[in-house]
Design a protein around this motif. Structure first.
Motif, PDB file in Angstrom:
ATOM      1  N   ILE A  71       0.847  -1.199   0.000  1.00  0.00           N
ATOM      2  CA  ILE A  71       0.000   0.000   0.000  1.00  0.00           C
ATOM      3  C   ILE A  71       0.882   1.248   0.000  1.00  0.00           C
ATOM      4  CG2 ILE A  71      -1.675   1.343   1.331  1.00  0.00           C
ATOM      5  CD1 ILE A  71      -2.662  -1.300   2.517  1.00  0.00           C
ATOM      6  N   PRO A  72       0.658   2.215  -0.873  1.00  0.00           N
ATOM      7  CA  PRO A  72       1.470   3.447  -0.867  1.00  0.00           C
ATOM      8  C   PRO A  72       1.078   4.354   0.312  1.00  0.00           C
ATOM      9  CG  PRO A  72      -0.225   3.591  -2.556  1.00  0.00           C
ATOM     10  CD  PRO A  72      -0.327   2.199  -1.983  1.00  0.00           C
ATOM     11  N   PHE A  73       1.764   4.202   1.424  1.00  0.00           N
ATOM     12  CA  PHE A  73       1.390   4.907   2.654  1.00  0.00           C
ATOM     13  C   PHE A  73       1.446   6.422   2.509  1.00  0.00           C
ATOM     14  CE2 PHE A  73       1.998   0.729   4.441  1.00  0.00           C
ATOM     15  CZ  PHE A  73       1.138   0.695   5.513  1.00  0.00           C
ATOM     16  N   SER A  74       2.319   6.923   1.662  1.00  0.00           N
ATOM     17  CA  SER A  74       2.466   8.379   1.537  1.00  0.00           C
ATOM     18  C   SER A  74       1.257   9.039   0.893  1.00  0.00           C
ATOM     19  CB  SER A  74       3.719   8.716   0.724  1.00  0.00           C
ATOM     20  OG  SER A  74       3.625   8.195  -0.586  1.00  0.00           O
ATOM     21  N   THR A  75       0.380   8.272   0.234  1.00  0.00           N
ATOM     22  CA  THR A  75      -0.794   8.851  -0.422  1.00  0.00           C
ATOM     23  C   THR A  75      -2.085   8.635   0.373  1.00  0.00           C
ATOM     24  OG1 THR A  75      -1.333   6.871  -1.724  1.00  0.00           O
ATOM     25  CG2 THR A  75       0.288   8.399  -2.660  1.00  0.00           C
ATOM     26  N   LEU A  76      -2.000   7.957   1.514  1.00  0.00           N
ATOM     27  CA  LEU A  76      -3.202   7.685   2.298  1.00  0.00           C
ATOM     28  C   LEU A  76      -3.684   8.946   3.024  1.00  0.00           C
ATOM     29  CD1 LEU A  76      -2.248   4.265   3.937  1.00  0.00           C
ATOM     30  CD2 LEU A  76      -3.703   4.650   1.939  1.00  0.00           C
ATOM     31  N   TYR A  96       6.956  -2.852   1.274  1.00  0.00           N
ATOM     32  CA  TYR A  96       7.753  -2.346   0.149  1.00  0.00           C
ATOM     33  C   TYR A  96       7.118  -1.050  -0.357  1.00  0.00           C
ATOM     34  CZ  TYR A  96       4.230  -4.957  -2.597  1.00  0.00           C
ATOM     35  OH  TYR A  96       3.059  -5.448  -3.120  1.00  0.00           O
ATOM     36  N   GLN A  97       7.976  -0.033  -0.566  1.00  0.00           N
ATOM     37  CA  GLN A  97       7.519   1.319  -0.867  1.00  0.00           C
ATOM     38  C   GLN A  97       8.497   2.004  -1.821  1.00  0.00           C
ATOM     39  OE1 GLN A  97       4.606   3.063   1.332  1.00  0.00           O
ATOM     40  NE2 GLN A  97       4.308   0.905   0.805  1.00  0.00           N
ATOM     41  N   TYR A  98       8.017   3.080  -2.437  1.00  0.00           N
ATOM     42  CA  TYR A  98       8.883   3.876  -3.310  1.00  0.00           C
ATOM     43  C   TYR A  98       9.278   5.193  -2.660  1.00  0.00           C
ATOM     44  CZ  TYR A  98       7.692   0.289  -6.592  1.00  0.00           C
ATOM     45  OH  TYR A  98       7.555  -0.934  -7.184  1.00  0.00           O
ATOM     46  N   SER A  99       9.023   5.318  -1.366  1.00  0.00           N
ATOM     47  CA  SER A  99       9.524   6.443  -0.575  1.00  0.00           C
ATOM     48  C   SER A  99       9.785   5.942   0.839  1.00  0.00           C
ATOM     49  CB  SER A  99       8.513   7.588  -0.546  1.00  0.00           C
ATOM     50  OG  SER A  99       7.484   7.348   0.406  1.00  0.00           O
ATOM     51  N   ALA A 100      10.450   6.788   1.639  1.00  0.00           N
ATOM     52  CA  ALA A 100      10.773   6.410   3.022  1.00  0.00           C
ATOM     53  C   ALA A 100       9.693   6.837   4.007  1.00  0.00           C
ATOM     54  CB  ALA A 100      12.115   7.022   3.417  1.00  0.00           C
ATOM     55  N   PHE A 101       8.574   7.359   3.514  1.00  0.00           N
ATOM     56  CA  PHE A 101       7.542   7.930   4.378  1.00  0.00           C
ATOM     57  C   PHE A 101       7.081   6.973   5.472  1.00  0.00           C
ATOM     58  CE2 PHE A 101       3.074   8.608   5.424  1.00  0.00           C
ATOM     59  CZ  PHE A 101       3.054   9.949   5.762  1.00  0.00           C
ATOM     60  N   VAL A 102       6.914   5.691   5.124  1.00  0.00           N
ATOM     61  CA  VAL A 102       6.316   4.745   6.060  1.00  0.00           C
ATOM     62  C   VAL A 102       7.172   4.532   7.308  1.00  0.00           C
ATOM     63  CG1 VAL A 102       7.339   2.638   5.095  1.00  0.00           C
ATOM     64  CG2 VAL A 102       5.091   2.536   6.184  1.00  0.00           C
ATOM     65  N   ARG A 103       8.458   4.807   7.242  1.00  0.00           N
ATOM     66  CA  ARG A 103       9.321   4.549   8.402  1.00  0.00           C
ATOM     67  C   ARG A 103       8.847   5.327   9.627  1.00  0.00           C
ATOM     68  NH1 ARG A 103      14.616   2.325   8.577  1.00  0.00           N
ATOM     69  NH2 ARG A 103      15.378   2.459  10.710  1.00  0.00           N
ATOM     70  N   ARG A 104       8.368   6.555   9.433  1.00  0.00           N
ATOM     71  CA  ARG A 104       7.902   7.357  10.568  1.00  0.00           C
ATOM     72  C   ARG A 104       6.641   6.778  11.204  1.00  0.00           C
ATOM     73  NH1 ARG A 104       6.517  12.733   7.175  1.00  0.00           N
ATOM     74  NH2 ARG A 104       8.354  11.911   6.090  1.00  0.00           N
ATOM     75  N   LEU A 105       5.918   5.948  10.456  1.00  0.00           N
ATOM     76  CA  LEU A 105       4.724   5.291  10.993  1.00  0.00           C
ATOM     77  C   LEU A 105       5.073   3.975  11.687  1.00  0.00           C
ATOM     78  CD1 LEU A 105       2.344   5.770   7.913  1.00  0.00           C
ATOM     79  CD2 LEU A 105       2.631   7.284   9.885  1.00  0.00           C
ATOM     80  N   LEU A 106       6.134   3.333  11.234  1.00  0.00           N
ATOM     81  CA  LEU A 106       6.521   2.043  11.792  1.00  0.00           C
ATOM     82  C   LEU A 106       7.255   2.166  13.119  1.00  0.00           C
ATOM     83  CD1 LEU A 106       7.869   0.351   8.512  1.00  0.00           C
ATOM     84  CD2 LEU A 106       5.688  -0.127   9.652  1.00  0.00           C
ATOM     85  N   THR A 107       8.152   3.129  13.225  1.00  0.00           N
ATOM     86  CA  THR A 107       9.037   3.189  14.402  1.00  0.00           C
ATOM     87  C   THR A 107       8.311   3.394  15.736  1.00  0.00           C
ATOM     88  OG1 THR A 107       9.500   5.512  13.855  1.00  0.00           O
ATOM     89  CG2 THR A 107      11.093   3.875  13.127  1.00  0.00           C
ATOM     90  N   PRO A 108       7.170   4.085  15.793  1.00  0.00           N
ATOM     91  CA  PRO A 108       6.510   4.219  17.100  1.00  0.00           C
ATOM     92  C   PRO A 108       5.866   2.933  17.616  1.00  0.00           C
ATOM     93  CG  PRO A 108       5.851   6.007  15.612  1.00  0.00           C
ATOM     94  CD  PRO A 108       6.517   4.961  14.784  1.00  0.00           C
ATOM     95  N   CYS A 124      13.196   0.023  -5.252  1.00  0.00           N
ATOM     96  CA  CYS A 124      12.165  -0.016  -4.207  1.00  0.00           C
ATOM     97  C   CYS A 124      12.794  -0.162  -2.828  1.00  0.00           C
ATOM     98  CB  CYS A 124      11.232  -1.192  -4.484  1.00  0.00           C
ATOM     99  SG  CYS A 124       9.779  -1.254  -3.421  1.00  0.00           S
ATOM    100  N   ARG A 125      12.259   0.568  -1.861  1.00  0.00           N
ATOM    101  CA  ARG A 125      12.672   0.440  -0.464  1.00  0.00           C
ATOM    102  C   ARG A 125      11.881  -0.692   0.182  1.00  0.00           C
ATOM    103  NH1 ARG A 125      14.934   5.482   1.612  1.00  0.00           N
ATOM    104  NH2 ARG A 125      14.898   7.085  -0.032  1.00  0.00           N
ATOM    105  N   THR A 126      12.553  -1.467   1.002  1.00  0.00           N
ATOM    106  CA  THR A 126      11.868  -2.512   1.759  1.00  0.00           C
ATOM    107  C   THR A 126      12.083  -2.283   3.247  1.00  0.00           C
ATOM    108  OG1 THR A 126      13.736  -4.075   1.836  1.00  0.00           O
ATOM    109  CG2 THR A 126      12.318  -4.117  -0.128  1.00  0.00           C
ATOM    110  N   PHE A 127      11.056  -2.599   4.015  1.00  0.00           N
ATOM    111  CA  PHE A 127      11.106  -2.425   5.466  1.00  0.00           C
ATOM    112  C   PHE A 127      10.645  -3.721   6.118  1.00  0.00           C
ATOM    113  CE2 PHE A 127      10.341   1.604   3.456  1.00  0.00           C
ATOM    114  CZ  PHE A 127      11.150   2.502   4.140  1.00  0.00           C
ATOM    115  N   ARG A 128      11.391  -4.163   7.120  1.00  0.00           N
ATOM    116  CA  ARG A 128      10.983  -5.291   7.955  1.00  0.00           C
ATOM    117  C   ARG A 128      10.841  -4.761   9.371  1.00  0.00           C
ATOM    118  NH1 ARG A 128      13.984  -7.508   3.942  1.00  0.00           N
ATOM    119  NH2 ARG A 128      13.195  -9.447   3.024  1.00  0.00           N
ATOM    120  N   ALA A 129       9.625  -4.813   9.885  1.00  0.00           N
ATOM    121  CA  ALA A 129       9.331  -4.288  11.220  1.00  0.00           C
ATOM    122  C   ALA A 129       8.835  -5.431  12.093  1.00  0.00           C
ATOM    123  CB  ALA A 129       8.277  -3.193  11.127  1.00  0.00           C
ATOM    124  N   TRP A 130       9.524  -5.656  13.220  1.00  0.00           N
ATOM    125  CA  TRP A 130       9.200  -6.788  14.083  1.00  0.00           C
ATOM    126  C   TRP A 130       8.421  -6.348  15.311  1.00  0.00           C
ATOM    127  CZ3 TRP A 130      13.562  -6.765  11.141  1.00  0.00           C
ATOM    128  CH2 TRP A 130      13.835  -7.925  10.401  1.00  0.00           C
TER     129      TRP A 130
END
Length: 213
Positions: free
Chosen positions: A139-144, A169-181, A198-204
């Protein structure tokens, strides 16, 4: 909307080239209609699919959730890797994609549902489970709309088992600010062999406190 279980026990119904052209045609039409819901005009490459799925513990996975499956680029690869007793829940807001997946993918382990990823806990409960091992999202989080991305991340953290992972997986780093909290650990990488890269993020999700102690 209620889950839509699929009946037959095979992954695809059309030969390779016809299926490929059908996927591209469907994907492009939906991008034109709903550009804010789809991150790229080009479906994800196999290199990106492999990079996202390579660290999944398939033997231990019994419930996998996918947000925004689209034409099933990741969905097919997940089903190919999944344990025979596992379940895949694919959630999409786009009814055209839901209908397409229902027609094209006929594996009984797949449940396609129409709805929002923010309702993931309800969909998991309706499937007869309480927690997921992994959740994958393109999902493109930056456009939600404001607040929706944060709600999806919070609900995802809540539905994952302790030690489970949210794969994004995203085409910007925007989602990182939503994941870290809401996640204990977030690792970011880039898959360069994708158009565009593409940027990939693994959040545990944090392990249970009793286990950590």
């Amino acid at each position: 909307m209620a889950s839509i279980p699929l009946k037959k026990n095979h992954v695809a119904t059309r030969p390779g080239m016809a299926r490929f052209l059908g996927q591209w045609g469907m994907f492009f039409r939906q991008f034109v209609k709903h550009p804010g819901m789809i991150g790229s005009v080009i479906p994800s490459s196999q290199m990106l699919v492999d990079a996202m799925l390579e660290e999944v513990d398939w033997d231990a996975t019994r419930l996998f959730v996918e947000y925004g499956p689209g034409v099933g680029t990741f969905t097919q690869s997940i089903l190919e890797r999944m344990h025979p007793d596992a379940t895949l829940i694919a959630i999409d807001l786009n009814l055209d994609f839901v209908a397409y997946l229902e027609a094209e993918l006929t594996d009984p382990r797949l449940r396609v549902v129409h709805g929002s990823a923010a309702d993931v806990r309800r969909f998991v409960t309706e499937s007869g489970s309480q927690q997921a091992d992994y959740v994958l999202s393109g999902i493109p989080f930056s456009t939600l709309p404001d607040g929706v991305g944060a709600a999806i991340c919070a609900e995802t953290a809540a539905v994952l088992r302790p030690g489970g992972a949210f794969l994004v997986y995203q085409y910007s780093a925007f989602v990182r600010r939503l994941l870290t909290p809401v996640f204990a650990r977030v690792v970011e990488k880039t898959v360069w062999k994708n158009i565009p890269p593409c940027r990939t993020f693994r959040a545990w999700r944090e392990e249970a406190l009793a286990k950590a102690a």
